[in-house]
Motif scaffolding. Structure first.
Motif, PDB file in Angstrom:
ATOM      1  N   GLY A 173       5.389   5.961   1.526  1.00 30.89           N
ATOM      2  CA  GLY A 173       6.058   5.478   2.664  1.00 30.89           C
ATOM      3  C   GLY A 173       7.580   5.101   2.453  1.00 30.89           C
ATOM      4  N   MET A 174       8.069   4.512   3.305  1.00 25.79           N
ATOM      5  CA  MET A 174       9.565   4.738   3.505  1.00 25.79           C
ATOM      6  C   MET A 174      10.184   3.772   2.071  1.00 25.79           C
ATOM      7  SD  MET A 174      10.392   4.336   7.248  1.00 25.79           S
ATOM      8  CE  MET A 174       9.555   2.962   7.871  1.00 25.79           C
ATOM      9  N   ASN A 175       9.450   3.128   1.387  1.00 26.92           N
ATOM     10  CA  ASN A 175      10.147   2.486   0.171  1.00 26.92           C
ATOM     11  C   ASN A 175       9.890   3.010  -1.110  1.00 26.92           C
ATOM     12  OD1 ASN A 175      11.371   0.455   1.808  1.00 26.92           O
ATOM     13  ND2 ASN A 175       9.222  -0.457   2.148  1.00 26.92           N
ATOM     14  N   ILE A 176       9.751   4.503  -1.254  1.00 26.54           N
ATOM     15  CA  ILE A 176       9.268   4.900  -2.347  1.00 26.54           C
ATOM     16  C   ILE A 176      10.243   4.855  -3.538  1.00 26.54           C
ATOM     17  CG2 ILE A 176       9.964   7.478  -1.648  1.00 26.54           C
ATOM     18  CD1 ILE A 176       6.859   6.746  -3.803  1.00 26.54           C
ATOM     19  N   GLU A 177      11.628   4.904  -2.918  1.00 29.28           N
ATOM     20  CA  GLU A 177      12.805   4.719  -4.043  1.00 29.28           C
ATOM     21  C   GLU A 177      12.674   3.654  -4.778  1.00 29.28           C
ATOM     22  OE1 GLU A 177      13.101   5.817  -0.794  1.00 29.28           O
ATOM     23  OE2 GLU A 177      13.931   8.038  -1.039  1.00 29.28           O
ATOM     24  N   GLU A 178      12.251   2.443  -3.921  1.00 29.40           N
ATOM     25  CA  GLU A 178      12.345   1.064  -4.362  1.00 29.40           C
ATOM     26  C   GLU A 178      10.997   1.233  -5.568  1.00 29.40           C
ATOM     27  OE1 GLU A 178      12.557  -1.775  -1.209  1.00 29.40           O
ATOM     28  OE2 GLU A 178      11.702  -3.151  -2.615  1.00 29.40           O
ATOM     29  N   VAL A 179       9.923   1.507  -5.053  1.00 25.64           N
ATOM     30  CA  VAL A 179       8.801   1.488  -5.877  1.00 25.64           C
ATOM     31  C   VAL A 179       9.211   2.372  -7.403  1.00 25.64           C
ATOM     32  CG1 VAL A 179       6.349   2.633  -6.227  1.00 25.64           C
ATOM     33  CG2 VAL A 179       7.089   1.596  -3.891  1.00 25.64           C
ATOM     34  N   ALA A 180       9.694   3.403  -7.201  1.00 20.89           N
ATOM     35  CA  ALA A 180      10.136   4.142  -8.337  1.00 20.89           C
ATOM     36  C   ALA A 180      10.998   3.307  -9.328  1.00 20.89           C
ATOM     37  CB  ALA A 180      10.842   5.552  -8.089  1.00 20.89           C
ATOM     38  N   GLU A 181      11.800   2.484  -8.757  1.00 15.27           N
ATOM     39  CA  GLU A 181      12.778   1.648  -9.621  1.00 15.27           C
ATOM     40  C   GLU A 181      12.088   0.618 -10.222  1.00 15.27           C
ATOM     41  OE1 GLU A 181      16.801  -0.458  -8.275  1.00 15.27           O
ATOM     42  OE2 GLU A 181      16.608   1.736  -7.849  1.00 15.27           O
ATOM     43  N   LYS A 182      11.280  -0.143  -9.193  1.00 17.09           N
ATOM     44  CA  LYS A 182      10.812  -1.509  -9.661  1.00 17.09           C
ATOM     45  C   LYS A 182       9.384  -1.343 -10.442  1.00 17.09           C
ATOM     46  CE  LYS A 182      12.862  -4.716  -6.592  1.00 17.09           C
ATOM     47  NZ  LYS A 182      12.538  -5.135  -5.054  1.00 17.09           N
ATOM     48  N   TYR A 183       8.533  -0.359  -9.830  1.00 19.58           N
ATOM     49  CA  TYR A 183       7.148  -0.249 -10.691  1.00 19.58           C
ATOM     50  C   TYR A 183       6.929   1.054 -11.039  1.00 19.58           C
ATOM     51  CZ  TYR A 183       7.177  -4.157  -7.243  1.00 19.58           C
ATOM     52  OH  TYR A 183       7.347  -5.451  -6.687  1.00 19.58           O
ATOM     53  N   PRO A 184       7.756   1.570 -11.888  1.00 20.56           N
ATOM     54  CA  PRO A 184       7.496   2.984 -12.218  1.00 20.56           C
ATOM     55  C   PRO A 184       6.112   3.345 -12.958  1.00 20.56           C
ATOM     56  CG  PRO A 184       8.982   1.927 -13.896  1.00 20.56           C
ATOM     57  CD  PRO A 184       8.536   0.937 -12.725  1.00 20.56           C
ATOM     58  N   ASP A 185       5.352   2.401 -13.176  1.00 17.64           N
ATOM     59  CA  ASP A 185       4.001   2.724 -13.539  1.00 17.64           C
ATOM     60  C   ASP A 185       2.792   3.020 -12.296  1.00 17.64           C
ATOM     61  OD1 ASP A 185       4.544   0.036 -13.106  1.00 17.64           O
ATOM     62  OD2 ASP A 185       2.554  -0.494 -13.589  1.00 17.64           O
ATOM     63  N   LYS A 186       3.543   2.847 -11.140  1.00 18.04           N
ATOM     64  CA  LYS A 186       2.682   3.244 -10.015  1.00 18.04           C
ATOM     65  C   LYS A 186       2.953   4.457  -9.542  1.00 18.04           C
ATOM     66  CE  LYS A 186       1.789  -1.263  -8.068  1.00 18.04           C
ATOM     67  NZ  LYS A 186       0.317  -1.572  -7.830  1.00 18.04           N
ATOM     68  N   ILE A 187       3.805   5.147 -10.342  1.00 14.67           N
ATOM     69  CA  ILE A 187       3.819   6.621 -10.085  1.00 14.67           C
ATOM     70  C   ILE A 187       3.355   7.485 -11.249  1.00 14.67           C
ATOM     71  CG2 ILE A 187       5.659   8.415  -9.791  1.00 14.67           C
ATOM     72  CD1 ILE A 187       7.406   6.197  -8.226  1.00 14.67           C
TER      73      ILE A 187
END
Ligand code: GDP
Ligand code: MN
Length: 387
Positions: A129-143
């Motif tokens: 979704g639209m906040n993937i950059e934030e996910v990559a930064e805050k929760y790298p284990d979700k990627i």
């Protein structure tokens, strides 16, 4: 070379990756007709070469054909700037009208090159979704990433491993397995540098659908994809970059700088930019005219640099080899005459016919300061810019 979403989706569709029904519109009237054929409920999507459209107002939901037409009319002819596009504003000349989907969950799926590992990598996240950059930064284990041996292709067990981590049911697992393989196939056969599906949406009916698509093709491979070359939308890159591309000049505009650089050779260009910065000034561009530039190419390079309003001073740093200094000097003079634009210039010329070149430049009425080497050129830049 980047493609528009609708072009990327045509490629996905031809490889049987599921996408919603959609069609391109160039006007509100067209948008209305297409929306009617979808029963009214649709999404109007600005077709620009930038991501992050949703947050910038480039993606609008419409409940009926009139709303679709209104959104299309508002978008077409305007410009879109997103958090991904820097200072650039992209012209919206077309919108993609897509039947609306009822989204249950948004995933992220991409194939790109991992230059550290020197191989393709498949990237998946349940937090698309639209906040993937934030996910990559805050929760790298979700990627999650799967590196692929290009000689073997994606190993089935690795994909199954990835899918099993998320405990998808059997039906979705098998859809995802198929889509990952299809995307990888598209990535390889089209010489892509990126395919990104964000979101890969789970929609009502338990189906995975590519709701957005971004495809970038490796420029160096375009010679063997003449069909893809036709898809290039010139309107999406700025005039100077397009002009540079047409004249085989490696040009990149740099924001915040005031020194226009004209250099031959990428290594020399980098060193020139370093020295410029060390001297306290910022380069306004990277421009490599190439080792074997002609007078005409230098003339166009002059035009490109002087067309940039940020440029207060030009630093010409050329090493005459295959490109002789006198040819470069003539090119600069021709550019000055043809485009009638003049900016003070600090010039370092060394190598073949450098003395001849200096004489040619001295005879012109341009404001030119000659330096013997780069460090003294840097001092000259400082002096001229009053630093
Ligand atoms: P981007 O912002 O440029 O990446 O554009 P996208 O095509 O990814 O759209 C942004 C967001 O709009 C998506 O993440 C979705 O949440 C939403 N969106 C796109 N298409 C639809 C749709 O058909 N239905 C609904 N409900 N939302 C959509
Ligand atoms: Mn997206």
């Amino acid at each position: 070379m980047q493609l528009h979403e609708y072009q990327a989706k045509e490629i996905l569709n031809s490889s049987k990756v599921p996408i919603p029904d959609g069609k391109v519109a160039k006007s509100g009237i067209e948008a209305k007709e297409i929306a009617s054929s979808f029963g009214g409920n649709c999404v109007v999507k600005a077709q620009v070469h930038a991501g992050g459209r949703g947050k910038a107002g480039g993606i609008k939901l419409a409940n009926n054909p009139d709303e679709a037409s209104e959104h299309a009319d508002n978008m077409i002819g305007s410009f879109l700037k997103t958090f991904q596009s820097g200072d650039t504003e992209f012209p919206i000349n077309e919108v993609y009208i897509e039947e609306a989907s009822s989204i249950l969950k948004e995933y992220y799926l991409a194939v790109t090159m991992d230059f550290d590992f020197k191989c393709p990598v498949i990237i998946f996240s349940t937090e698309g979704g639209m906040n993937i950059e934030e996910v990559a930064e805050k929760y790298p284990d979700k990627i999650i990433k799967i590196h692929v041996d290009p000689l073997v292709g994606p190993s089935p067990y690795k994909i199954r491993n990835l899918i099993s981590v998320f405990k998808f049911d059997k039906e979705i697992s098998s859809q995802l397995y198929k889509i990952i393989n299809q995307l990888y196939g598209i990535f390889i056969s089209n010489d892509c540098t990126l395919i990104e599906i964000n979101p890969l949406a789970l929609v009502e009916g338990n189906n995975l659908v590519a709701l957005d698509a971004k495809i970038t093709i490796d420029d160096d491979a375009l010679f063997r994809h003449k069909d893809l070359l036709k898809l290039f939308d010139e309107a999406q890159i700025n005039k100077s970059e397009l002009n540079a591309q047409k004249n085989d000049l490696a040009y990149i505009k740099l924001s915040g700088g005031e020194v226009g650089c004209m250099v031959n050779g990428a290594g020399l260009a980098m060193a020139t930019m370093d020295i410029t910065m060390k001297a306290g000034a910022l380069p306004a561009n990277f421009l490599d005219v190439g080792g074997s530039a002609s007078e005409e190419r230098i003339m166009e390079a002059y035009n490109i640099i002087t067309s940039d309003a940020d440029v207060k001073l030009i630093l010409v740093n050329l090493f005459g080899g295959i490109l002789r200094c006198d040819v470069a000097a003539k090119g600069i003079i021709e550019g000055f005459k043809k485009y009638n634009k003049s900016v003070p210039m600090v010039v370092v010329l060394r190598g073949t016919n450098s003395e001849e070149a200096k004489n040619i430049l001295k005879e012109s009425s341009m404001e030119i300061y000659f330096s013997d080497d780069l460090p003294s050129a840097a001092e000259e830049i400082n002096k001229r810019l009053g630093k």
